[in-house]
Write a protein that holds these residues in place. Structure first.
Motif, PDB file in Angstrom:
ATOM      1  N   ARG A   1       0.783  -1.201   0.039  1.00 34.49           N
ATOM      2  CA  ARG A   1       0.065  -0.131  -0.022  1.00 34.49           C
ATOM      3  C   ARG A   1       0.905   1.124   0.063  1.00 34.49           C
ATOM      4  O   ARG A   1       0.548   2.285  -0.834  1.00 34.49           O
ATOM      5  N   THR A   2       1.823   1.196   0.815  1.00 33.12           N
ATOM      6  CA  THR A   2       2.957   2.436   0.840  1.00 33.12           C
ATOM      7  C   THR A   2       3.498   2.495  -0.792  1.00 33.12           C
ATOM      8  O   THR A   2       3.453   3.852  -1.133  1.00 33.12           O
ATOM      9  N   ALA A   3       3.877   1.500  -1.311  1.00 34.00           N
ATOM     10  CA  ALA A   3       4.352   1.510  -2.553  1.00 34.00           C
ATOM     11  C   ALA A   3       3.518   2.093  -3.519  1.00 34.00           C
ATOM     12  O   ALA A   3       3.611   3.004  -4.603  1.00 34.00           O
ATOM     13  N   GLY A   4       2.038   1.707  -3.433  1.00 36.21           N
ATOM     14  CA  GLY A   4       1.028   2.216  -4.236  1.00 36.21           C
ATOM     15  C   GLY A   4       0.877   3.815  -4.195  1.00 36.21           C
ATOM     16  O   GLY A   4       0.288   4.422  -5.148  1.00 36.21           O
ATOM     17  N   LEU A   5       1.159   4.341  -3.029  1.00 33.16           N
ATOM     18  CA  LEU A   5       0.843   5.828  -2.707  1.00 33.16           C
ATOM     19  C   LEU A   5       2.094   6.345  -3.230  1.00 33.16           C
ATOM     20  O   LEU A   5       2.009   7.620  -3.605  1.00 33.16           O
ATOM     21  N   LEU A   6       3.205   5.853  -3.241  1.00 32.56           N
ATOM     22  CA  LEU A   6       4.548   6.376  -3.806  1.00 32.56           C
ATOM     23  C   LEU A   6       4.678   6.071  -5.285  1.00 32.56           C
ATOM     24  O   LEU A   6       5.406   7.178  -5.856  1.00 32.56           O
ATOM     25  N   LEU A   7       3.791   5.393  -5.896  1.00 25.37           N
ATOM     26  CA  LEU A   7       4.074   4.959  -7.458  1.00 25.37           C
ATOM     27  C   LEU A   7       3.569   6.392  -8.156  1.00 25.37           C
ATOM     28  O   LEU A   7       4.457   6.545  -9.098  1.00 25.37           O
ATOM     29  N   PRO A   8       2.482   6.873  -7.898  1.00 26.01           N
ATOM     30  CA  PRO A   8       2.281   8.097  -8.603  1.00 26.01           C
ATOM     31  C   PRO A   8       3.266   9.245  -8.540  1.00 26.01           C
ATOM     32  O   PRO A   8       3.660   9.979  -9.652  1.00 26.01           O
ATOM     33  N   LEU A   9       3.834   9.408  -7.102  1.00 20.95           N
ATOM     34  CA  LEU A   9       4.907  10.217  -7.119  1.00 20.95           C
ATOM     35  C   LEU A   9       6.284  10.141  -7.772  1.00 20.95           C
ATOM     36  O   LEU A   9       6.694  10.958  -8.615  1.00 20.95           O
ATOM     37  N   VAL A  10       6.506   9.072  -8.054  1.00 19.94           N
ATOM     38  CA  VAL A  10       7.587   8.358  -8.720  1.00 19.94           C
ATOM     39  C   VAL A  10       7.299   8.474 -10.150  1.00 19.94           C
ATOM     40  O   VAL A  10       8.219   9.236 -10.955  1.00 19.94           O
ATOM     41  N   LEU A  11       6.096   8.525 -10.920  1.00 16.44           N
ATOM     42  CA  LEU A  11       5.928   8.760 -12.327  1.00 16.44           C
ATOM     43  C   LEU A  11       5.758  10.331 -12.538  1.00 16.44           C
ATOM     44  O   LEU A  11       6.395  10.673 -13.573  1.00 16.44           O
ATOM     45  N   LEU A  12       5.481  10.998 -11.513  1.00 17.01           N
ATOM     46  CA  LEU A  12       5.443  12.394 -11.526  1.00 17.01           C
ATOM     47  C   LEU A  12       6.829  12.918 -11.743  1.00 17.01           C
ATOM     48  O   LEU A  12       7.387  13.905 -12.499  1.00 17.01           O
ATOM     49  N   ALA A  13       7.768  12.384 -10.976  1.00 22.63           N
ATOM     50  CA  ALA A  13       9.314  12.793 -10.938  1.00 22.63           C
ATOM     51  C   ALA A  13       9.947  12.229 -12.150  1.00 22.63           C
ATOM     52  O   ALA A  13      10.729  13.088 -12.870  1.00 22.63           O
ATOM     53  N   LEU A  14       9.394  11.197 -12.609  1.00 23.61           N
ATOM     54  CA  LEU A  14      10.185  10.699 -13.915  1.00 23.61           C
ATOM     55  C   LEU A  14       9.516  11.584 -15.196  1.00 23.61           C
ATOM     56  O   LEU A  14      10.407  11.872 -16.070  1.00 23.61           O
ATOM     57  N   LEU A  15       8.432  11.713 -15.075  1.00 20.02           N
ATOM     58  CA  LEU A  15       7.895  12.968 -16.076  1.00 20.02           C
ATOM     59  C   LEU A  15       8.498  14.366 -16.172  1.00 20.02           C
ATOM     60  O   LEU A  15       8.815  14.817 -17.125  1.00 20.02           O
ATOM     61  N   GLU A  16       8.992  14.751 -14.694  1.00 25.02           N
ATOM     62  CA  GLU A  16       9.721  15.978 -14.617  1.00 25.02           C
ATOM     63  C   GLU A  16      10.903  15.790 -15.147  1.00 25.02           C
ATOM     64  O   GLU A  16      11.450  16.750 -16.158  1.00 25.02           O
ATOM     65  N   ALA A  17      11.628  14.886 -15.024  1.00 24.91           N
ATOM     66  CA  ALA A  17      12.940  14.532 -15.654  1.00 24.91           C
ATOM     67  C   ALA A  17      12.981  14.427 -16.971  1.00 24.91           C
ATOM     68  O   ALA A  17      13.782  14.993 -17.853  1.00 24.91           O
ATOM     69  N   LEU A  18      11.995  13.912 -17.678  1.00 28.21           N
ATOM     70  CA  LEU A  18      11.983  13.806 -19.082  1.00 28.21           C
ATOM     71  C   LEU A  18      11.493  15.004 -19.801  1.00 28.21           C
ATOM     72  O   LEU A  18      12.131  15.327 -20.801  1.00 28.21           O
ATOM     73  N   VAL A  19      10.512  15.877 -19.046  1.00 25.71           N
ATOM     74  CA  VAL A  19      10.492  17.150 -19.710  1.00 25.71           C
ATOM     75  C   VAL A  19      11.656  18.021 -19.622  1.00 25.71           C
ATOM     76  O   VAL A  19      11.890  18.706 -20.436  1.00 25.71           O
ATOM     77  N   ARG A  20      12.229  17.994 -18.247  1.00 26.82           N
ATOM     78  CA  ARG A  20      13.486  18.938 -18.300  1.00 26.82           C
ATOM     79  C   ARG A  20      14.621  18.574 -19.045  1.00 26.82           C
ATOM     80  O   ARG A  20      15.393  19.353 -19.298  1.00 26.82           O
ATOM     81  N   SER A  21      14.692  17.396 -19.494  1.00 25.69           N
ATOM     82  CA  SER A  21      15.690  16.987 -20.384  1.00 25.69           C
ATOM     83  C   SER A  21      15.481  17.307 -21.702  1.00 25.69           C
ATOM     84  O   SER A  21      16.278  16.564 -22.589  1.00 25.69           O
ATOM     85  N   SER A  22      14.306  17.703 -21.961  1.00 26.91           N
ATOM     86  CA  SER A  22      13.892  17.791 -23.574  1.00 26.91           C
ATOM     87  C   SER A  22      13.398  16.670 -24.295  1.00 26.91           C
ATOM     88  O   SER A  22      13.581  16.623 -25.501  1.00 26.91           O
ATOM     89  N   ILE A  23      13.496  15.510 -23.756  1.00 23.34           N
ATOM     90  CA  ILE A  23      13.005  14.224 -24.355  1.00 23.34           C
ATOM     91  C   ILE A  23      11.513  14.139 -24.627  1.00 23.34           C
ATOM     92  O   ILE A  23      11.065  13.854 -25.700  1.00 23.34           O
ATOM     93  N   LEU A  24      10.757  14.981 -23.759  1.00 20.80           N
ATOM     94  CA  LEU A  24       9.449  15.149 -23.951  1.00 20.80           C
ATOM     95  C   LEU A  24       9.165  16.745 -24.431  1.00 20.80           C
ATOM     96  O   LEU A  24       9.575  17.350 -23.562  1.00 20.80           O
ATOM     97  N   PRO A  25       8.613  17.222 -25.340  1.00 19.82           N
ATOM     98  CA  PRO A  25       8.294  18.452 -25.615  1.00 19.82           C
ATOM     99  C   PRO A  25       7.478  19.065 -24.570  1.00 19.82           C
ATOM    100  O   PRO A  25       6.068  18.713 -24.395  1.00 19.82           O
TER     101      PRO A  25
END
Length: 295
Positions: free
Chosen positions: A41-65
């Motif tokens: 359950r703890t991992a399930g709560l952290l999973l969206p935060l991990v995905l948001l952090a990954l999305l932040e990194a992809l956008v900041r590195s210009s991989i995603l427009p």
């Protein structure tokens, strides 16, 4: 003269009753075992935060427009700039429409579903009509409701009620008709009235499936609310979606989607907690996972 057998009987040791406090065996004592699913359950709560952090990194590195997929930090900044009061008005308007429409649709579904579940003749009469209406997409209802009811709150709440009605109605009918026949025969043997059979046998046995329909109807209520607000609304999360699309602001669009996801999850969690409380009497396969451990 007493026989050997009688002497043996009289010579048996007598036992005295235990007058001290009774101590339950250690195996019977109530314990509070650790929940084996807590790490998951703890991992399930952290999973969206991990995905948001990954999305932040992809956008900041210009991989995603960034002009198509804004960074989560940009979305948070946009929501902050809207202001708490303005954002609260949009959330309050959408939530009020969802809860009003869900309440109306659920009430009608419970009444009609129970009637159709108890009467095969009524089900044969109304089921073809309801199945045909259920197949109509949500956007197809919008022009009809606008023509009939104008552009005020009535068509929006009605559309939400339509979305919530059909899954709840189906779950009520299927739940009542799926009750074990032996339970119904047991009520007939005990000469229960039709009302007593419904309240003591049919309704409790069908509640698990009814709650599944309620949760599905609640999620559809949020979806139908967005469809209503996309067409004719000046406040609400659907209006924010439409405004962001027309002004070319993906940060506003994604911000409204994020708020919808959070509100939908919150309302579903409340309904799930109510389900667990109402159906605490169930003895299901998952009831013993806390003592046996999760696989």
């Amino acid at each position: 003269m007493a026989t050997d057998e009688s002497l043996a009987i009289h010579q048996r040791p007598t036992t005295t009753a235990h007058t001290g406090p009774l101590v339950a065996p250690s195996a019977d004592r109530k314990t509070s075992p650790r929940d084996p699913l807590k790490p998951w359950r703890t991992a399930g709560l952290l999973l969206p935060l991990v995905l948001l952090a990954l999305l932040e990194a992809l956008v900041r590195s210009s991989i995603l427009p960034a002009h198509l997929v804004p960074a989560p930090s940009t979305i948070a900044e946009t929501l902050w700039q809207l202001g708490g009061e303005r954002l609260a008005r949009h959330i309050g308007a959408s939530s009020a429409r969802v809860f009003a429409g869900f309440g109306i649709g659920t009430l009608l579904a419970l009444v009609l579903g129970a009637a159709m579940g108890l009467s095969r003749r009524l089900e044969a009469l109304l089921d073809p009509l309801f199945q045909a209406l259920r197949a109509i997409p949500s956007l197809a209802w919008v022009p009809i409701l606008l023509l009939w009811m104008g552009i005020d709150e009535a068509p929006k709440i009605t559309l939400v009620a339509i979305g919530a009605f059909f899954p709840v109605h189906l779950s009520v009918v299927a739940g009542i008709q799926g009750v074990d026949r032996k339970l119904v025969e047991l009520g007939e043997v005990n000469r229960l009235s039709r009302r007593a059979q419904f309240t003591r046998i049919l309704l409790p046995a069908s509640l698990p499936q009814i709650f599944t329909g309620l949760r599905t109807g609640l999620s559809l209520a949020w979806m139908f609310m967005v469809a209503a607000e996309l067409i004719a609304a000046t406040r609400g999360l659907g209006y924010l979606l439409s405004d962001g699309r027309e002004t070319g602001r993906p940060d506003l669009v994604f911000g409204a989607i994020l708020l919808l996801a959070l509100l939908g999850k919150l309302s579903d969690s409340v309904l799930k907690a109510l389900e667990a409380r109402v159906l605490s009497w169930r003895d299901t396969a998952n009831a013993g996972t806390s003592t046996r451990g999760a696989r």
